[in-house]
Design a protein around this motif. Structure first.
Motif, PDB file in Angstrom:
ATOM      1  N   GLY A 146      32.153  42.103 126.775  1.00  0.00           N
ATOM      2  CA  GLY A 146      31.188  40.923 126.480  1.00  0.00           C
ATOM      3  C   GLY A 146      30.525  41.704 125.284  1.00  0.00           C
ATOM      4  O   GLY A 146      30.396  40.916 124.104  1.00  0.00           O
ATOM      5  N   THR A 147      29.916  42.780 125.109  1.00  0.00           N
ATOM      6  CA  THR A 147      28.942  43.274 124.257  1.00  0.00           C
ATOM      7  C   THR A 147      29.902  43.462 123.011  1.00  0.00           C
ATOM      8  O   THR A 147      29.472  43.166 121.858  1.00  0.00           O
ATOM      9  CB  THR A 147      28.501  44.713 124.730  1.00  0.00           C
ATOM     10  N   TYR A 148      31.194  44.147 123.030  1.00  0.00           N
ATOM     11  CA  TYR A 148      31.781  44.174 121.857  1.00  0.00           C
ATOM     12  C   TYR A 148      32.283  42.906 121.331  1.00  0.00           C
ATOM     13  O   TYR A 148      32.101  43.007 119.907  1.00  0.00           O
ATOM     14  CB  TYR A 148      33.308  44.990 122.356  1.00  0.00           C
ATOM     15  N   CYS A 149      32.682  42.080 121.891  1.00  0.00           N
ATOM     16  CA  CYS A 149      33.159  40.756 121.314  1.00  0.00           C
ATOM     17  C   CYS A 149      32.086  40.042 120.622  1.00  0.00           C
ATOM     18  O   CYS A 149      32.174  39.668 119.413  1.00  0.00           O
ATOM     19  CB  CYS A 149      33.628  39.807 122.502  1.00  0.00           C
ATOM     20  N   THR A 150      30.764  40.236 121.314  1.00  0.00           N
ATOM     21  CA  THR A 150      29.611  39.356 120.536  1.00  0.00           C
ATOM     22  C   THR A 150      29.367  40.253 119.205  1.00  0.00           C
ATOM     23  O   THR A 150      28.899  39.642 118.454  1.00  0.00           O
ATOM     24  CB  THR A 150      28.326  39.116 121.407  1.00  0.00           C
ATOM     25  N   ASN A 151      29.132  41.512 119.442  1.00  0.00           N
ATOM     26  CA  ASN A 151      29.028  42.318 118.278  1.00  0.00           C
ATOM     27  C   ASN A 151      29.989  42.049 117.098  1.00  0.00           C
ATOM     28  O   ASN A 151      29.628  42.178 115.981  1.00  0.00           O
ATOM     29  CB  ASN A 151      28.921  43.945 118.556  1.00  0.00           C
ATOM     30  N   PHE A 152      31.228  42.014 117.423  1.00  0.00           N
ATOM     31  CA  PHE A 152      32.393  41.879 116.490  1.00  0.00           C
ATOM     32  C   PHE A 152      32.233  40.465 115.905  1.00  0.00           C
ATOM     33  O   PHE A 152      32.578  40.489 114.584  1.00  0.00           O
ATOM     34  CB  PHE A 152      33.755  41.932 117.088  1.00  0.00           C
ATOM     35  N   GLY A 153      31.796  39.416 116.392  1.00  0.00           N
ATOM     36  CA  GLY A 153      31.703  37.929 115.739  1.00  0.00           C
ATOM     37  C   GLY A 153      33.226  37.495 115.783  1.00  0.00           C
ATOM     38  O   GLY A 153      33.589  36.987 116.800  1.00  0.00           O
ATOM     39  N   ASP A 154      33.744  37.610 114.628  1.00  0.00           N
ATOM     40  CA  ASP A 154      35.291  37.194 114.512  1.00  0.00           C
ATOM     41  C   ASP A 154      35.872  37.935 113.304  1.00  0.00           C
ATOM     42  O   ASP A 154      35.316  39.005 112.876  1.00  0.00           O
ATOM     43  CB  ASP A 154      35.529  35.660 114.237  1.00  0.00           C
ATOM     44  N   ALA A 155      37.111  37.658 113.045  1.00  0.00           N
ATOM     45  CA  ALA A 155      37.940  38.710 112.081  1.00  0.00           C
ATOM     46  C   ALA A 155      37.636  38.149 110.553  1.00  0.00           C
ATOM     47  O   ALA A 155      38.278  38.838 109.825  1.00  0.00           O
ATOM     48  CB  ALA A 155      39.343  38.605 112.533  1.00  0.00           C
ATOM     49  N   ARG A 156      36.891  37.396 110.416  1.00  0.00           N
ATOM     50  CA  ARG A 156      36.748  36.935 108.756  1.00  0.00           C
ATOM     51  C   ARG A 156      36.264  38.016 108.057  1.00  0.00           C
ATOM     52  O   ARG A 156      36.852  38.324 106.958  1.00  0.00           O
ATOM     53  CB  ARG A 156      35.306  35.901 108.589  1.00  0.00           C
ATOM     54  N   ARG A 157      35.370  38.825 108.557  1.00  0.00           N
ATOM     55  CA  ARG A 157      34.790  40.142 107.772  1.00  0.00           C
ATOM     56  C   ARG A 157      36.045  41.117 107.376  1.00  0.00           C
ATOM     57  O   ARG A 157      36.123  41.599 106.331  1.00  0.00           O
ATOM     58  CB  ARG A 157      33.615  40.756 108.473  1.00  0.00           C
ATOM     59  N   PHE A 158      36.753  41.316 108.479  1.00  0.00           N
ATOM     60  CA  PHE A 158      37.820  42.153 108.373  1.00  0.00           C
ATOM     61  C   PHE A 158      39.104  41.692 107.530  1.00  0.00           C
ATOM     62  O   PHE A 158      39.512  42.393 106.735  1.00  0.00           O
ATOM     63  CB  PHE A 158      38.511  42.217 109.736  1.00  0.00           C
ATOM     64  N   ALA A 159      39.108  40.234 107.556  1.00  0.00           N
ATOM     65  CA  ALA A 159      40.011  39.763 106.458  1.00  0.00           C
ATOM     66  C   ALA A 159      39.633  39.990 105.021  1.00  0.00           C
ATOM     67  O   ALA A 159      40.300  40.392 104.350  1.00  0.00           O
ATOM     68  CB  ALA A 159      40.107  38.300 106.947  1.00  0.00           C
ATOM     69  N   PHE A 216      47.038  41.238 113.344  1.00  0.00           N
ATOM     70  CA  PHE A 216      45.975  41.619 114.256  1.00  0.00           C
ATOM     71  C   PHE A 216      45.437  40.514 114.801  1.00  0.00           C
ATOM     72  O   PHE A 216      45.208  39.629 114.284  1.00  0.00           O
ATOM     73  CB  PHE A 216      44.773  42.242 113.319  1.00  0.00           C
ATOM     74  N   ILE A 217      44.947  40.575 115.973  1.00  0.00           N
ATOM     75  CA  ILE A 217      44.268  39.546 116.879  1.00  0.00           C
ATOM     76  C   ILE A 217      43.351  40.315 117.656  1.00  0.00           C
ATOM     77  O   ILE A 217      43.336  41.384 118.139  1.00  0.00           O
ATOM     78  CB  ILE A 217      45.148  38.712 117.707  1.00  0.00           C
ATOM     79  N   GLU A 218      42.056  39.387 118.000  1.00  0.00           N
ATOM     80  CA  GLU A 218      41.062  39.975 118.437  1.00  0.00           C
ATOM     81  C   GLU A 218      40.003  38.980 119.300  1.00  0.00           C
ATOM     82  O   GLU A 218      40.073  37.749 118.783  1.00  0.00           O
ATOM     83  CB  GLU A 218      39.951  40.614 117.801  1.00  0.00           C
ATOM     84  N   ALA A 219      39.662  39.127 120.415  1.00  0.00           N
ATOM     85  CA  ALA A 219      38.804  38.222 121.297  1.00  0.00           C
ATOM     86  C   ALA A 219      37.626  38.134 120.539  1.00  0.00           C
ATOM     87  O   ALA A 219      36.890  39.223 120.042  1.00  0.00           O
ATOM     88  CB  ALA A 219      38.486  38.805 122.567  1.00  0.00           C
ATOM     89  N   SER A 220      37.083  36.928 120.340  1.00  0.00           N
ATOM     90  CA  SER A 220      35.983  36.668 119.535  1.00  0.00           C
ATOM     91  C   SER A 220      34.694  35.907 120.034  1.00  0.00           C
ATOM     92  O   SER A 220      35.083  35.207 121.140  1.00  0.00           O
ATOM     93  CB  SER A 220      36.446  36.174 118.101  1.00  0.00           C
ATOM     94  N   ASP A 221      33.783  35.788 119.132  1.00  0.00           N
ATOM     95  CA  ASP A 221      32.557  35.062 119.661  1.00  0.00           C
ATOM     96  C   ASP A 221      32.811  33.396 119.086  1.00  0.00           C
ATOM     97  O   ASP A 221      32.651  33.416 117.621  1.00  0.00           O
ATOM     98  CB  ASP A 221      31.195  35.542 119.125  1.00  0.00           C
ATOM     99  N   PRO A 222      33.035  32.490 119.719  1.00  0.00           N
ATOM    100  CA  PRO A 222      33.177  31.202 119.134  1.00  0.00           C
ATOM    101  C   PRO A 222      32.098  30.355 118.616  1.00  0.00           C
ATOM    102  O   PRO A 222      31.662  29.403 119.198  1.00  0.00           O
ATOM    103  CB  PRO A 222      34.054  30.556 120.177  1.00  0.00           C
ATOM    104  N   LYS A 223      31.329  31.067 117.738  1.00  0.00           N
ATOM    105  CA  LYS A 223      30.060  30.252 117.096  1.00  0.00           C
ATOM    106  C   LYS A 223      30.471  28.986 116.509  1.00  0.00           C
ATOM    107  O   LYS A 223      31.425  28.821 115.958  1.00  0.00           O
ATOM    108  CB  LYS A 223      29.510  31.055 116.123  1.00  0.00           C
ATOM    109  N   GLY A 224      29.615  27.977 116.963  1.00  0.00           N
ATOM    110  CA  GLY A 224      29.916  26.676 116.531  1.00  0.00           C
ATOM    111  C   GLY A 224      30.629  25.710 117.754  1.00  0.00           C
ATOM    112  O   GLY A 224      30.337  24.686 117.708  1.00  0.00           O
TER     113      GLY A 224
END
Length: 242
Positions: free
Chosen positions: A201-214, A160-168
């Motif tokens: 943009g709303t979905y991406c920032t809400n999603f964050g990244d895929a760590r939780r899904f992992a 799976f891959i997803e556009a994410s919020d690049p925090k940091g």
């Protein structure tokens, strides 16, 4: 219903977004991502790491217009068939019209909410999904992790891959400005849409990244690897069912 009361993760709401923007989705996503979406789709397929045994079949979940299929069949020409699942009739129609007429004998379509589609257990050698995770809330993501584990055969692979919020990332403010400011402006000025692309943009920032899904996939009994792409502007998970 007031705007504040709208559930942006409700399947009916999500279907409406992608039905309305389906005709312009490919142009918009390719142009406004500066080609990164195609690169990330290719990398998602690379992480699938299928054995070259032939006769493999699987699912593309939240398949959209099937833009990942050329990458899949190019890298794995021995894949025998894939079932594409997507809730949007507009995206399905576009996939059938513009894509893969030469591959139609290898692609089946299920137009439905992925959680209501009654896909058979232990039926997949692989599961693939590109840019669909962000449209799910926490509960739905956990359900998707369980579904992935249920559908895969032992030894089956997933990616799976997803556009994410690049925090940091030090350029994150500019990236968010691009997602939440420039993309809606492009849509408003040039696409004359219902501001559906602004939801990205709303979905991406809400999603964050895929760590939780992992973590959810691991809890479902799968072996999982998490990976960041381009400073975290996209994140992916891949692995297999023991």
């Amino acid at each position: 219903m007031t705007k504040a009361a709208v559930d942006i993760y409700d399947p009916v709401f999500v279907k409406g977004i992608f039905d309305r923007c389906s005709r312009r989705y490919i142009l918009f996503s390719t142009f406004c991502s500066m080609g990164f979406t195609e690169r990330w789709r290719r990398q998602c397929v690379e992480r699938l790491d299928l054995p070259g045994t032939g006769g493999l079949s699987g699912f593309d979940l939240m398949a959209g217009t099937g833009e990942v299929w050329p990458h899949l069949f190019r890298r794995h020409p021995d894949v025998s068939d894939i079932t594409a699942v997507d809730i949007s009739s507009g995206m399905h129609k576009l996939a059938m019209e513009r894509l893969h007429r030469e591959r139609s004998h290898r692609i089946a379509f299920v137009e439905d909410d992925v959680f209501a589609s009654n896909l058979p257990a232990t039926s997949a050698d692989f599961i693939l999904s590109t840019f669909g995770l962000k449209t799910f809330n926490e509960t739905q993501l956990r359900e998707l992790a369980d579904l992935t584990a249920r559908l895969l055969r032992p030894g089956g692979r997933f990616s799976f891959i997803e556009a994410s919020d690049p925090k940091g990332w030090f350029l994150r403010p500019l990236y968010l400005l691009y997602l939440k400011g420039i993309l809606p402006l492009v849509e408003r000025l040039f696409l004359r849409g219902a501001q559906d692309f602004a939801m990205i943009g709303t979905y991406c920032t809400n999603f964050g990244d895929a760590r939780r899904f992992a973590d959810m996939l691991r809890e479902a009994g799968l072996k999982v690897e998490f990976r960041r792409h381009f400073f975290g502007c996209a994140t992916g998970v891949s692995g297999f069912k023991p």
